[in-house]
Enzyme design. Structure first.
Site, mmCIF file in Angstrom:
data_model
loop_
_atom_site.group_PDB
_atom_site.id
_atom_site.type_symbol
_atom_site.label_atom_id
_atom_site.label_comp_id
_atom_site.label_asym_id
_atom_site.label_seq_id
_atom_site.Cartn_x
_atom_site.Cartn_y
_atom_site.Cartn_z
ATOM 1 N N SER A 88 1.167 10.933 -1.391
ATOM 2 C CA SER A 88 0.983 9.842 -2.352
ATOM 3 C C SER A 88 0.297 8.710 -1.613
ATOM 4 C CB SER A 88 2.317 9.382 -2.921
ATOM 5 O OG SER A 88 3.107 8.821 -1.896
ATOM 6 N N CYS A 135 -6.886 9.865 -12.157
ATOM 7 C CA CYS A 135 -6.382 8.509 -11.984
ATOM 8 C C CYS A 135 -6.059 7.866 -13.330
ATOM 9 C CB CYS A 135 -7.382 7.669 -11.198
ATOM 10 S SG CYS A 135 -9.080 7.921 -11.697
ATOM 11 N N LYS A 175 -13.815 16.340 -11.622
ATOM 12 C CA LYS A 175 -12.640 16.956 -10.993
ATOM 13 C C LYS A 175 -11.463 16.880 -11.946
ATOM 14 C CE LYS A 175 -10.065 17.166 -6.663
ATOM 15 N NZ LYS A 175 -10.038 16.712 -5.264
ATOM 16 N N ILE A 233 -8.394 22.872 -8.545
ATOM 17 C CA ILE A 233 -7.530 21.900 -9.182
ATOM 18 C C ILE A 233 -7.281 20.702 -8.263
ATOM 19 C CG2 ILE A 233 -6.314 23.575 -10.602
ATOM 20 C CD1 ILE A 233 -4.031 23.624 -8.605
#
Lengths: 300, 253
Positions: A69, A129, A164, A190
């Site tokens: 993260s 995002c 993506k 992925i």
């Protein structure tokens, strides 16, 4: 043996690329490998302004993989253009700039900022995002937004546009088709799978951000399935990634329809892995007396 | 120089229940304080990531790594034997400044690892160590360290040597340390911060080495970020050696 692949108007000398967020800005790997031995590399996601990213801890090892993260920490577009790009511009390999933005307008602005730079060959749009305008829900989950972002960037640039895709959706072919309708030259997938881990000793979440993205060998079968489904659903090239660590993994992705592949977390374990796999792929094709096209998509 | 070796373990020395040294051939010479990333090649996916390990020593093309078993990764490495293949990538990170006339090297537990080579590489007039261990049975490498400097040992439980930790020892002997001394430290953060607190009224330079879990060791994964003086730094690339005064900001308080 010709292993070149053309995606959009970009010619890659071979289908081995490296994934965004696992390869720094390329130059970090130059001491360990010949960057020109691979088809290209994706930069760390670049945003208009620099980002500090998420609180620590930001990585955590898992069974056969890792969670991260990082929070898209990056140097911002100005520093990238002024300082970093000149350091990597001398290589012949294709440079794919991964773009991170929080609205359709920001994607357009970022494209305009970067577009004059000739050494940038392709853009890869990170649609995992959060879209600030739709309450922080990721772009990738809304096909209308996927199409809008893609077509906006498409109209702003003549460079190759790769979208993506996030695997954290019910049906990945929906955003894939939306990207195709928006004029994408290719989709790549992925991105990491959402997950979390608990540090039992500390009775805490293992990551400062609680939720992270799972990558590494553990996710390969999931990635293969999604690449296979997507390759059947769209006509544009699919760039496959997810846990690729050895030649058989590369071949598996090609067989289920990937036109090219990206190496991700394996770069951390062996910083020369991408060059090694490019060499191994070439010798495999030579020994089998096959072309890249002979094996690509044979399981579709 | 950088290298990415797949190479057999040529020597293994078990020091006690959780500390051991493994050796590989490595022609590249490290700088004091640098580290390598290592992993077993035979067990490819478990553990998944490599482990950052300090250079304990480098001599005649041999690289010595002092390792403590702290989790499953280091435990698996501890089970490897001579002849087993490991991947060693390096050398990573910043180095200890070792040009000072007098060096005081302070280590706690596995933090003693980078200090031996740092002291050996330094061309100082005076080298002194304060090495802290939990208990008498945890004390290792006494002969090695005392061969290259004055060795002071502390044990937390006082079963032998000075009772207390290296910071306690430093505080008791602070008057004897002059401003020409450069302190190099490695160990628990609380120890390194404690040294800074002890140095509050002094002008002594102090460089410390940080340890953390790392994804890559080379500045690519951005996993090991810390904030130093308001700026983002990576322990692997901007460290592991930092100026402790800036890092802990204890002297300006």
């Amino acid at each position: 043996m010709n292993t070149s692949v053309k995606i959009g108007n970009t010619e890659f000398t071979n289908p081995i690329l490296t994934a965004s967020g696992t390869f720094g800005y390329g130059k970090e790997f130059a001491p360990f490998m010949n960057l020109d031995a691979i088809g290209g590399f994706c930069t760390k996601g670049i945003s208009i302004n620099p980002r500090k990213g998420n609180p620590e801890p930001r990585i955590c090892e898992t069974s056969s993989g890792m969670l991260n993260s990082i929070g898209l920490e990056n140097c911002g577009s100005a520093h990238f253009l002024e300082t970093i790009l000149p350091e990597i511009a001398g290589y012949k390999t294709r440079i794919i700039v991964n773009m991170y933005a929080q609205s359709v307008e920001e994607f357009k602005t970022l494209t305009e900022i970067l577009d004059a730079e000739k050494r940038i060959d392709c853009y890869e749009l990170n649609l995992s995002c959060p879209n600030v305008k739709s309450g922080g829900i990721s772009f990738g989950t809304d096909p209308k937004i996927v199409e809008e972002v893609t077509s906006t960037v498409r109209k702003t640039t003549d460079k190759t546009v790769i979208v993506k895709l996030s695997p954290n959706v019910t049906d990945i072919t929906i955003p894939a088709k939306a990207a195709e309708n928006g004029g994408a030259d290719a989709v790549s997938l992925i991105n990491t799978l959402a997950g979390l881990e608990v540090d039992v000793k500390k009775k805490q979440f293992a990551l400062g951000n609680i939720i992270g993205g799972l990558s590494g060998a553990a996710i390969k079968p999931v990635a293969l399935k999604l690449v296979w489904q997507t390759a059947k659903a769209v006509k544009i090239p699919v760039i496959g990634m997810g846990g690729i660590s050895k030649l058989d993994d590369v071949l598996s992705f090609l067989m289920v329809g990937a036109a090219a592949i990206q190496i991700g977390a394996a770069n951390f374990i062996n910083p020369s892995i991408s060059e090694e796999l490019a060499v191994e792929l070439k010798s495999y094709l030579q020994s089998e007396n096959k072309t890249l096209q002979d094996i690509t998509g044979i399981l579709l | 120089m950088s290298f990415n070796l797949v190479t057999p373990i040529i020597e293994k020395k078990v020091l006690n229940k959780d500390m051991f040294i493994i050796t590989v051939n490595c022609t590249e010479k490290p700088l004091a304080g640098q580290f390598v990333m290592i992993r077993s090649v035979s067990k490819f996916f478990e553990p998944y990531l490599s482990r950052p390990i300090s250079v304990y020593d480098w001599k005649d093309g041999r690289l010595y790594m002092l390792i403590k078993i702290v989790g499953k990764g280091t435990e698996l490495i501890s089970n490897l034997s001579i002849g087993n293949i490991i991947r060693v990538t390096g050398f990573f990170g910043t180095n200890y400044p070792i040009n000072g006339k007098k060096l005081l090297l302070i280590g706690g537990g596995i933090g003693i690892a980078p200090l031996y080579y740092a002291a050996k590489e330094a061309k100082t007039e005076k080298t002194e160590f304060i090495l802290g261990f939990r208990s008498k049975d945890d004390v290792i490498l006494k002969e090695e360290f005392s061969a290259i400097g004055t060795l002071n040992i502390t044990t937390d439980d006082g079963t032998a040597y000075f009772k207390g930790n290296p910071v306690n020892y430093l505080n008791e002997n602070l008057k004897e340390i002059d401003n020409e001394t450069v302190i190099l430290s490695c160990g628990p953060k609380i120890m390194m911060r404690g040294i800074e607190k002890a140095l509050k009224e002094r002008e002594i330079k102090h460089y410390c080495s940080l340890d953390t879990a790392m994804g890559c060791g080379m500045g690519a994964c951005l996993g090991c970020r810390i904030e130093v003086d308001g700026n983002s730094k990576l322990i692997c690339k901007d460290g592991p050696v930092f100026d402790a005064e800036t890092l802990f900001n204890e002297r300006r308080k």
